[in-house]
Design a protein around this motif. Structure first.
Motif, PDB file in Angstrom:
ATOM      1  N   LEU A  24      16.696  32.775  59.273  1.00  0.00           N
ATOM      2  CA  LEU A  24      17.085  33.558  59.917  1.00  0.00           C
ATOM      3  C   LEU A  24      18.898  33.685  60.007  1.00  0.00           C
ATOM      4  N   GLY A  25      19.404  34.832  59.999  1.00  0.00           N
ATOM      5  CA  GLY A  25      20.771  34.848  59.646  1.00  0.00           C
ATOM      6  C   GLY A  25      21.231  36.260  59.920  1.00  0.00           C
ATOM      7  N   ARG A  26      22.650  36.527  59.381  1.00  0.00           N
ATOM      8  CA  ARG A  26      23.334  37.721  59.851  1.00  0.00           C
ATOM      9  C   ARG A  26      23.730  38.230  58.579  1.00  0.00           C
ATOM     10  N   LEU A  27      23.988  39.374  58.217  1.00  0.00           N
ATOM     11  CA  LEU A  27      24.443  39.947  57.086  1.00  0.00           C
ATOM     12  C   LEU A  27      25.512  41.143  57.527  1.00  0.00           C
ATOM     13  N   PRO A  28      26.837  40.811  56.933  1.00  0.00           N
ATOM     14  CA  PRO A  28      27.871  41.931  57.092  1.00  0.00           C
ATOM     15  C   PRO A  28      27.569  43.406  56.550  1.00  0.00           C
ATOM     16  N   ARG A  29      28.200  44.170  57.516  1.00  0.00           N
ATOM     17  CA  ARG A  29      28.371  45.472  57.025  1.00  0.00           C
ATOM     18  C   ARG A  29      29.779  46.240  57.075  1.00  0.00           C
TER      19      ARG A  29
ATOM     20  N   ARG B  67      21.312  41.897  61.818  1.00  0.00           N
ATOM     21  CA  ARG B  67      20.582  40.524  61.917  1.00  0.00           C
ATOM     22  C   ARG B  67      19.529  40.416  60.659  1.00  0.00           C
ATOM     23  N   PHE B  68      19.268  39.297  60.177  1.00  0.00           N
ATOM     24  CA  PHE B  68      18.380  39.072  59.087  1.00  0.00           C
ATOM     25  C   PHE B  68      17.186  38.093  59.434  1.00  0.00           C
ATOM     26  N   VAL B  69      16.064  38.470  59.147  1.00  0.00           N
ATOM     27  CA  VAL B  69      14.755  37.724  59.539  1.00  0.00           C
ATOM     28  C   VAL B  69      14.009  37.623  58.037  1.00  0.00           C
ATOM     29  N   GLY B  70      14.023  36.439  57.611  1.00  0.00           N
ATOM     30  CA  GLY B  70      13.355  36.347  56.341  1.00  0.00           C
ATOM     31  C   GLY B  70      11.869  35.560  56.640  1.00  0.00           C
ATOM     32  N   LEU B  71      10.903  36.332  56.514  1.00  0.00           N
ATOM     33  CA  LEU B  71       9.518  35.886  56.739  1.00  0.00           C
ATOM     34  C   LEU B  71       8.934  35.674  55.423  1.00  0.00           C
ATOM     35  N   PRO B  72       8.053  34.632  55.413  1.00  0.00           N
ATOM     36  CA  PRO B  72       7.193  34.133  54.336  1.00  0.00           C
ATOM     37  C   PRO B  72       6.375  35.110  53.543  1.00  0.00           C
ATOM     38  N   GLY B  73       6.000  34.754  52.518  1.00  0.00           N
ATOM     39  CA  GLY B  73       5.177  35.731  51.966  1.00  0.00           C
ATOM     40  C   GLY B  73       3.771  35.673  52.113  1.00  0.00           C
ATOM     41  N   ASN B  74       3.285  34.807  52.531  1.00  0.00           N
ATOM     42  CA  ASN B  74       1.886  34.542  52.992  1.00  0.00           C
ATOM     43  C   ASN B  74       1.679  35.701  54.117  1.00  0.00           C
ATOM     44  N   PRO B  75       0.257  36.497  54.090  1.00  0.00           N
ATOM     45  CA  PRO B  75       0.183  37.635  55.019  1.00  0.00           C
ATOM     46  C   PRO B  75       0.086  37.158  56.576  1.00  0.00           C
ATOM     47  N   VAL B  76      -0.648  35.942  56.696  1.00  0.00           N
ATOM     48  CA  VAL B  76      -0.820  35.348  57.951  1.00  0.00           C
ATOM     49  C   VAL B  76       0.558  34.994  58.569  1.00  0.00           C
TER      50      VAL B  76
END
Length: 406
Positions: free
Chosen positions: A282-287, A295-304
């Motif tokens: 979880l994090g933040r990206l400037p624009r 807002r940044f949400v990085g989810l794992p690659g596994n589908p479940v």
């Protein structure tokens, strides 16, 4: 590398993700286009609903004091007609929705009377207000009709139409950039090369995000290259309110997303004490245009893991952006476990099917709870929550998060 980042609780992750999130601006749209949107301001009723006392039945209107008598029919009142005053000792033939005439205060349904050639015999006792829908029973003029934050679906849209309202102020849809990472990921319809798999996460997440009220931007595929990862993340932040990635947030040599977020902006939290979905970032990206941050949400690659992370994190984030309380939290219920389960240091969110019976609610767990088995999500009604270092025996109560929309 992993050991330097201790596991964070789900609560800590949610708090970090939602810190300083402000609702998006409002826009006015036609009610015909408002399904699935969220009200940005409270709507006040200007009309009583119903607008006059009316009949709930096909039958006969009279004064309750005339019950038990034989009365002549003085008029016939259909829905939409304007009735004349009714004298004592008379009745009126009236149909469902018809306005109660002045002088009448009850309606007897047609099945309960006896008809003669010219008159109507009424039962001995009829209560005042019988089968009468009073003016303002549903909505009173001047009272709140729908609150700000209301998710607009069928009944709410009907409520607005009942007031003659054609436009409402709603929250702008959050723009979500969905980035799929990995050289092994191929879009459906393209030929598969050695070691490649089709991208099942993108259509699944796009559907979830749309259901959660988002506008999903065109797809972006991110190769396993650090420079390209930084460039595409930066471009996504310029057009999106939320940037969501799948894959690339673990500790492999080709996992560049987490490092890129830290270089471009701010990585708030990584590695959650949950199963499935531990390598969630979880994090933040400037624009720059407009100034601010995505807002940044990085989810794992596994589908479940992607599916569960979508419900547990993307839904409340969009709920905060839309200022929709019912969207921000999954409804919880208690069921009896039709399974036994034991956890380690991570909270387990098990996919379960709910069975509602005379003895209560039973939660049936899918046999294979592996994070790569998407089959377990297709018929899942809920996520059974097994606490860290906890155990649930068969027949014991278990808390479940219901996978439902508001």
């Amino acid at each position: 590398m992993a050991d330097s980042h201790p596991l964070q609780s789900v609560e800590a992750a949610l708090a970090a993700m939602l810190a300083d999130v402000a609702p998006l601006e409002a826009e006015r749209i036609e009610c015909d286009c408002a399904a699935g949107r969220v009200l940005a301001e409270t709507v006040t009723a200007t009309l009583d609903v119903p607008p006059f006392d009316n009949s709930a039945m096909d039958g006969y209107a009279l004064h309750h004091a005339d019950a038990g008598r034989v009365l002549p029919v003085a008029q016939r009142i259909t829905a939409g007609a304007s009735p004349a005053p009714l004298k004592r000792g008379e009745c009126a033939r009236i149909f469902t929705g018809g306005e109660i005439p002045p002088g009448a205060d009850c309606v007897v349904m047609q099945e309960a009377v006896t008809l003669t050639e010219r008159d109507v015999q009424f039962p001995a006792e009829v209560a005042e207000g019988n089968n009468v829908r009073r003016r303002g029973r549903d909505v009173a003029s001047g009272t709140p009709l729908l609150p700000a934050g209301q998710w607009l679906e069928a009944a709410a849209l009907g409520h607005l139409a009942g007031q003659g309202i054609t436009e409402v102020a709603v929250r702008r849809r959050p723009r979500v950039a969905l980035l799929s990472t990995g050289d092994e990921i191929v879009a459906p319809g393209e030929p598969l090369g050695p070691g490649q798999i089709y991208n099942s996460n993108r259509p699944m997440l796009a559907r979830l995000l749309t259901r959660f009220g988002a506008e999903v931007l065109p797809p972006v595929t991110v190769p396993d290259n650090a420079g390209e990862t930084r460039r595409l993340l930066g471009e996504a932040a310029e057009t999106a309110d939320v940037v969501v990635t799948t894959g690339g947030v673990s500790v492999g040599e080709a996992d560049h997303v987490k490092a890129a977020v830290g270089e471009l902006g701010q990585l708030d939290l990584w590695r959650i004490a949950m199963r499935p979905g531990k390598p969630l970032a979880l994090g933040r990206l400037p624009r720059v245009h407009p100034t601010g941050e995505a807002r940044f949400v990085g989810l794992p690659g596994n589908p479940v893991s992607t599916f569960v992370g979508g419900w547990l994190f993307l839904r409340p984030l969009l709920g905060a952006l839309l200022d929709c309380p019912k969207l921000a939290e999954l409804p919880a219920l208690t069921a009896r476990a039709a399974f036994a389960a034991e956890t380690g240091p991570r909270r387990h969110f098990m996919r379960v099917r709910l069975e509602f019976g005379s003895e209560g609610i039973m939660a049936h767990a899918f046999r294979d709870q592996n994070s790569a088995v998407l089959t377990s999500c297709i018929e899942a009604d809920a996520l059974a929550v097994i606490p860290e270092r906890g155990r649930v025996n068969e027949g014991e109560p278990v808390r479940c998060l219901w996978l439902q929309m508001p």
